[in-house]
Design an enzyme around this catalytic site. Structure first.
Site, PDB file in Angstrom:
ATOM      1  CB  THR A  31       9.003   0.746  -7.894  1.00 26.35           C
ATOM      2  OG1 THR A  31       8.826   1.650  -8.992  1.00 26.35           O
ATOM      3  CG2 THR A  31      10.147  -0.216  -8.184  1.00 26.35           C
TER       4      THR A  31
ATOM      5  CG  ASP B 295       4.089  -4.896  -8.041  1.00 28.51           C
ATOM      6  OD1 ASP B 295       5.153  -5.524  -8.156  1.00 28.51           O
ATOM      7  OD2 ASP B 295       3.443  -4.451  -9.007  1.00 28.51           O
TER       8      ASP B 295
ATOM      9  CG  ASN C  46       8.343  -7.457 -11.029  1.00 28.23           C
ATOM     10  OD1 ASN C  46       7.745  -8.460 -11.408  1.00 28.23           O
ATOM     11  ND2 ASN C  46       7.728  -6.343 -10.674  1.00 28.23           N
TER      12      ASN C  46
ATOM     13  CE  LYS D 183       7.459 -11.633  -4.721  1.00 35.65           C
ATOM     14  NZ  LYS D 183       7.357 -10.304  -5.353  1.00 35.65           N
TER      15      LYS D 183
END
Ligand code: KDG
Length: 288
Positions: free
Chosen positions: A20, A249, A154, A214
């Site tokens: 994060t 990220d 994630n 993704k």
């Protein structure tokens, strides 16, 4: 966390990172007009925590939301590389960040002042059950009041006691999010999705309006308007592949910065690819 990234000849470079944080760091550098970046986390009162706080500050990240916990210290991870693909070793059992959601009054103060929120499956994985619940309750209220809530599942299997717990927490998080940015490999392994379209459909089914799936160095699928519109956006090939740490990220950061700046989902996806393709060209998660 403290990050040890490969510097050659058995040497490692000390940096600061964590999923994060990586997104926030890149967001702060690319933030659209009118947006500021603040980090809700916990640090100790040791020298490493002080240095980390100074690093946040220098990166333009507001530190008001950082809890300082007497006697605690940050977690640490080390990057291993094989042909540019990363894997990690962790030393984080005692990390201060595990206590970021301990203080209800602190959480309430931060959530009442933010306009958009971003968290991840790693955030959830490191929190104790009660902390996870406290955080998700605030996120749910933020979503109900019309704020953007972005979530990257994630999935790090090693951080979860078992797959069922990971899946339940990720689904609970998706239900209170407006935007989800999963990685297809992780989703296929945990949920058995056969295609990126299946991943997007599953998150739309949980009530997420916008989903970007993704796929490592491949094309991304962006699906918005509750799944009524979708496009596949080809990746931007990197000039060189050095270290894939932080690729997803940074993609998320560019996507969020673009969307909060009023740019449409397809162009935002392209911005995500561009930044990720730059980041894999250097060592560590933060490549300026
Ligand atoms: O794996 C983690 O817990 C990290 O946050 C370390 C890395 O910075 C992150 O995984 C990169 O996405």
């Amino acid at each position: 966390m403290v990050e040890l990234s490969v510097a050659g000849d058995g040497l490692y470079r000390r940096g600061f990172a964590g999923d994060t944080f990586n997104t926030l760091w890149h967001f702060a550098r690319n933030a659209p007009a009118g947006w500021r970046a603040a980090y809700l986390t916990a640090l100790g009162t040791d020298t490493m925590s002080d240095e980390m706080l100074g690093f946040f500050d220098a990166a333009g990240i507001e530190t008001d939301a950082v809890r300082r916990i007497e006697g605690a210290s940050p977690g640490l991870y080390m990057i291993h590389l094989r042909d540019g693909e990363r894997s990690f070793s962790y030393w984080r059992d005692m990390a201060a960040a595990k206590r970021l959601a301990d203080d209800e009054a602190h959480l309430d103060r931060i959530f009442s002042s933010g306009d958009a929120f971003y968290f991840s499956g790693i955030t959830l994985a490191i929190l104790p059950k009660a902390g996870r619940k406290r955080l998700l309750e605030r996120v749910e209220r933020a979503r109900a009041s019309g704020k953007l809530v972005a979530f990257d599942p994630n999935i790090r299997p090693r951080l979860w006691p078992d797959t069922a717990t990971a899946k339940a927490a990720i689904e609970a998080a998706a239900k209170v999010s407006t935007l989800c940015l999963p990685s297809f490999d992780d989703e296929r392994a945990a949920f058995g999705d056969e295609t990126p379209e299946a991943t997007a459909a599953r998150y739309h089914g949980l009530g997420v309006g916008e989903v970007v799936v993704k796929d490592g160095g491949g094309a991304a699928l962006v699906s918005w308007g509750d799944g009524r519109q979708s496009e596949t956006v080809a990746c931007v090939p990197p000039k060189q592949l050095v270290d894939t740490t932080g690729a997803g990220d940074s993609f998320n950061a560019a996507y969020l910065a673009a969307r909060l700046g009023g740019i449409g989902p397809m162009e935002a996806t392209l911005a995500g690819h561009r930044l990720a393709s730059h980041v894999v060209g250097g060592h560590g998660a933060l490549v300026g």
